[in-house]
Design a protein around this motif. Sequence first.
Motif, PDB file in Angstrom:
ATOM      1  N   LEU A 217     -14.901 -20.969  -9.661  1.00 27.68           N
ATOM      2  CA  LEU A 217     -13.900 -20.208 -10.253  1.00 27.68           C
ATOM      3  C   LEU A 217     -12.359 -20.652  -9.763  1.00 27.68           C
ATOM      4  O   LEU A 217     -11.419 -20.508 -10.264  1.00 27.68           O
ATOM      5  CB  LEU A 217     -14.126 -18.696 -10.365  1.00 27.68           C
ATOM      6  CG  LEU A 217     -15.116 -18.278 -11.177  1.00 27.68           C
ATOM      7  CD1 LEU A 217     -15.076 -16.668 -10.952  1.00 27.68           C
ATOM      8  CD2 LEU A 217     -15.339 -18.564 -12.460  1.00 27.68           C
ATOM      9  N   GLU A 218     -12.488 -21.245  -8.678  1.00 22.45           N
ATOM     10  CA  GLU A 218     -11.314 -21.685  -7.939  1.00 22.45           C
ATOM     11  C   GLU A 218     -11.656 -22.947  -7.009  1.00 22.45           C
ATOM     12  O   GLU A 218     -12.824 -23.113  -6.791  1.00 22.45           O
ATOM     13  CB  GLU A 218     -10.635 -20.648  -7.167  1.00 22.45           C
ATOM     14  CG  GLU A 218     -11.583 -19.942  -6.272  1.00 22.45           C
ATOM     15  CD  GLU A 218     -10.730 -18.903  -5.499  1.00 22.45           C
ATOM     16  OE1 GLU A 218      -9.751 -18.594  -5.870  1.00 22.45           O
ATOM     17  OE2 GLU A 218     -11.260 -18.236  -4.373  1.00 22.45           O
ATOM     18  N   GLY A 219     -10.540 -23.563  -6.470  1.00 18.58           N
ATOM     19  CA  GLY A 219     -10.615 -24.720  -5.541  1.00 18.58           C
ATOM     20  C   GLY A 219     -10.613 -26.042  -6.256  1.00 18.58           C
ATOM     21  O   GLY A 219     -10.503 -26.059  -7.481  1.00 18.58           O
ATOM     22  N   ARG A 220     -10.961 -27.066  -5.615  1.00 15.37           N
ATOM     23  CA  ARG A 220     -10.837 -28.339  -6.043  1.00 15.37           C
ATOM     24  C   ARG A 220     -11.768 -28.706  -7.104  1.00 15.37           C
ATOM     25  O   ARG A 220     -11.665 -29.817  -7.885  1.00 15.37           O
ATOM     26  CB  ARG A 220     -10.819 -29.254  -5.055  1.00 15.37           C
ATOM     27  CG  ARG A 220     -12.245 -29.686  -4.071  1.00 15.37           C
ATOM     28  CD  ARG A 220     -11.811 -30.521  -3.025  1.00 15.37           C
ATOM     29  NE  ARG A 220     -11.236 -29.877  -1.798  1.00 15.37           N
ATOM     30  CZ  ARG A 220     -10.847 -30.662  -0.757  1.00 15.37           C
ATOM     31  NH1 ARG A 220     -11.195 -31.807  -0.544  1.00 15.37           N
ATOM     32  NH2 ARG A 220     -10.321 -29.730   0.142  1.00 15.37           N
ATOM     33  N   PHE A 221     -12.922 -28.225  -7.164  1.00 15.38           N
ATOM     34  CA  PHE A 221     -13.966 -28.450  -7.942  1.00 15.38           C
ATOM     35  C   PHE A 221     -14.235 -27.631  -9.213  1.00 15.38           C
ATOM     36  O   PHE A 221     -15.273 -27.344  -9.991  1.00 15.38           O
ATOM     37  CB  PHE A 221     -15.550 -28.261  -7.153  1.00 15.38           C
ATOM     38  CG  PHE A 221     -15.453 -29.179  -6.095  1.00 15.38           C
ATOM     39  CD1 PHE A 221     -15.911 -30.689  -6.393  1.00 15.38           C
ATOM     40  CD2 PHE A 221     -15.333 -28.985  -4.794  1.00 15.38           C
ATOM     41  CE1 PHE A 221     -16.124 -31.786  -5.436  1.00 15.38           C
ATOM     42  CE2 PHE A 221     -15.647 -29.804  -3.875  1.00 15.38           C
ATOM     43  CZ  PHE A 221     -15.610 -31.108  -4.000  1.00 15.38           C
ATOM     44  N   ARG A 222     -13.014 -26.568  -9.376  1.00 16.74           N
ATOM     45  CA  ARG A 222     -13.042 -25.858 -10.628  1.00 16.74           C
ATOM     46  C   ARG A 222     -13.030 -26.500 -11.777  1.00 16.74           C
ATOM     47  O   ARG A 222     -12.214 -27.578 -12.012  1.00 16.74           O
ATOM     48  CB  ARG A 222     -11.776 -24.925 -10.436  1.00 16.74           C
ATOM     49  CG  ARG A 222     -11.563 -23.940 -11.656  1.00 16.74           C
ATOM     50  CD  ARG A 222     -10.604 -22.906 -11.350  1.00 16.74           C
ATOM     51  NE  ARG A 222     -10.332 -22.175 -12.660  1.00 16.74           N
ATOM     52  CZ  ARG A 222      -9.482 -22.532 -13.469  1.00 16.74           C
ATOM     53  NH1 ARG A 222      -8.912 -23.469 -13.621  1.00 16.74           N
ATOM     54  NH2 ARG A 222      -9.619 -21.492 -14.622  1.00 16.74           N
ATOM     55  N   LYS A 223     -14.046 -26.413 -12.792  1.00 13.93           N
ATOM     56  CA  LYS A 223     -14.283 -27.264 -13.998  1.00 13.93           C
ATOM     57  C   LYS A 223     -14.454 -28.664 -13.920  1.00 13.93           C
ATOM     58  O   LYS A 223     -14.442 -29.522 -14.393  1.00 13.93           O
ATOM     59  CB  LYS A 223     -12.820 -26.920 -14.817  1.00 13.93           C
ATOM     60  CG  LYS A 223     -12.538 -25.394 -15.497  1.00 13.93           C
ATOM     61  CD  LYS A 223     -11.458 -25.561 -16.411  1.00 13.93           C
ATOM     62  CE  LYS A 223     -11.115 -24.387 -16.673  1.00 13.93           C
ATOM     63  NZ  LYS A 223      -9.886 -24.231 -17.741  1.00 13.93           N
ATOM     64  N   ARG A 224     -15.064 -28.835 -12.563  1.00  8.53           N
ATOM     65  CA  ARG A 224     -15.527 -30.399 -12.256  1.00  8.53           C
ATOM     66  C   ARG A 224     -16.921 -30.489 -11.701  1.00  8.53           C
ATOM     67  O   ARG A 224     -17.566 -31.451 -12.091  1.00  8.53           O
ATOM     68  CB  ARG A 224     -14.753 -30.922 -11.006  1.00  8.53           C
ATOM     69  CG  ARG A 224     -13.114 -30.833 -11.477  1.00  8.53           C
ATOM     70  CD  ARG A 224     -12.983 -31.934 -12.456  1.00  8.53           C
ATOM     71  NE  ARG A 224     -11.527 -32.220 -12.672  1.00  8.53           N
ATOM     72  CZ  ARG A 224     -10.509 -33.040 -12.095  1.00  8.53           C
ATOM     73  NH1 ARG A 224     -11.128 -33.807 -11.179  1.00  8.53           N
ATOM     74  NH2 ARG A 224      -9.374 -33.239 -12.339  1.00  8.53           N
ATOM     75  N   ALA A 225     -17.623 -29.204 -11.491  1.00  7.27           N
ATOM     76  CA  ALA A 225     -19.163 -29.092 -11.191  1.00  7.27           C
ATOM     77  C   ALA A 225     -19.890 -28.737 -12.387  1.00  7.27           C
ATOM     78  O   ALA A 225     -19.407 -27.795 -12.815  1.00  7.27           O
ATOM     79  CB  ALA A 225     -19.096 -28.441  -9.842  1.00  7.27           C
TER      80      ALA A 225
END
Length: 231
Positions: free
Chosen positions: A62-70
């Motif tokens: 839900l947060e961080g650099r991989f939000r909506k990327r993983a």
Amino acid sequence: MKVYTSSDVEAVNGTDVRLKCTFQSSASINLNSITVSWSFRPLGPGHEESVFYYHMRAYPPLEGRFRKRAVWAGDIMSRDASIIVREVKFTYNGTFSCQIKNPPDVHGNAGEIRFRVVHTASFSELLLLALAIGGAIGLVVIFLVVFVSCRRCAKNRARQRHTEVDQEAPRKERKDPTACHPSRAVHLYVSQSSFEMDSSDGMISTASSNEPSSSSEDERSTDEEVGGDSD
């Protein structure tokens, strides 16, 4: 628990990459208890962060650099716990870890992937791509050569067959030259001549068996009458 991953993965900046992770458990798979945890440790200074979590269903960050990327790309029953990372960035350079627990099989090492983002594909990847394209083109060329050769052979066989038929046709029409059809026969008439010898002067006279026609005698008498009148 045994976890299998690729040791090194290289991706071009801005592309989607599949991070493959498979496992083998000594216990039967229990969908209600098995868990999958993906984490990331950056190459430079920084702390480890969660990338993805799965327990009965997918839990993207839900947060961080991989939000909506993983994105989840695995199948637990097929022993596949892979994920897809979309539009990778240079900040994704580091190590991805895949850890799986299937109680009571909860002991084992996590699978690690050393991940590197580049501007363009490496020489090895370009070489593999070139080989793949060259192989495909080679197969097409070989297919075309075989196809053209087969068609040419078929044409040559057909031409040879027609030639043999044309050569056999005159042979069948030939006949014995000594025998001919009565309608085409040429009749030769040989006039028979009789030879007589005059005993008085030893001269040989030839007399034709064909009697002179009456028209020739009339011509002679006419010539004699004309001569008498002229006297």
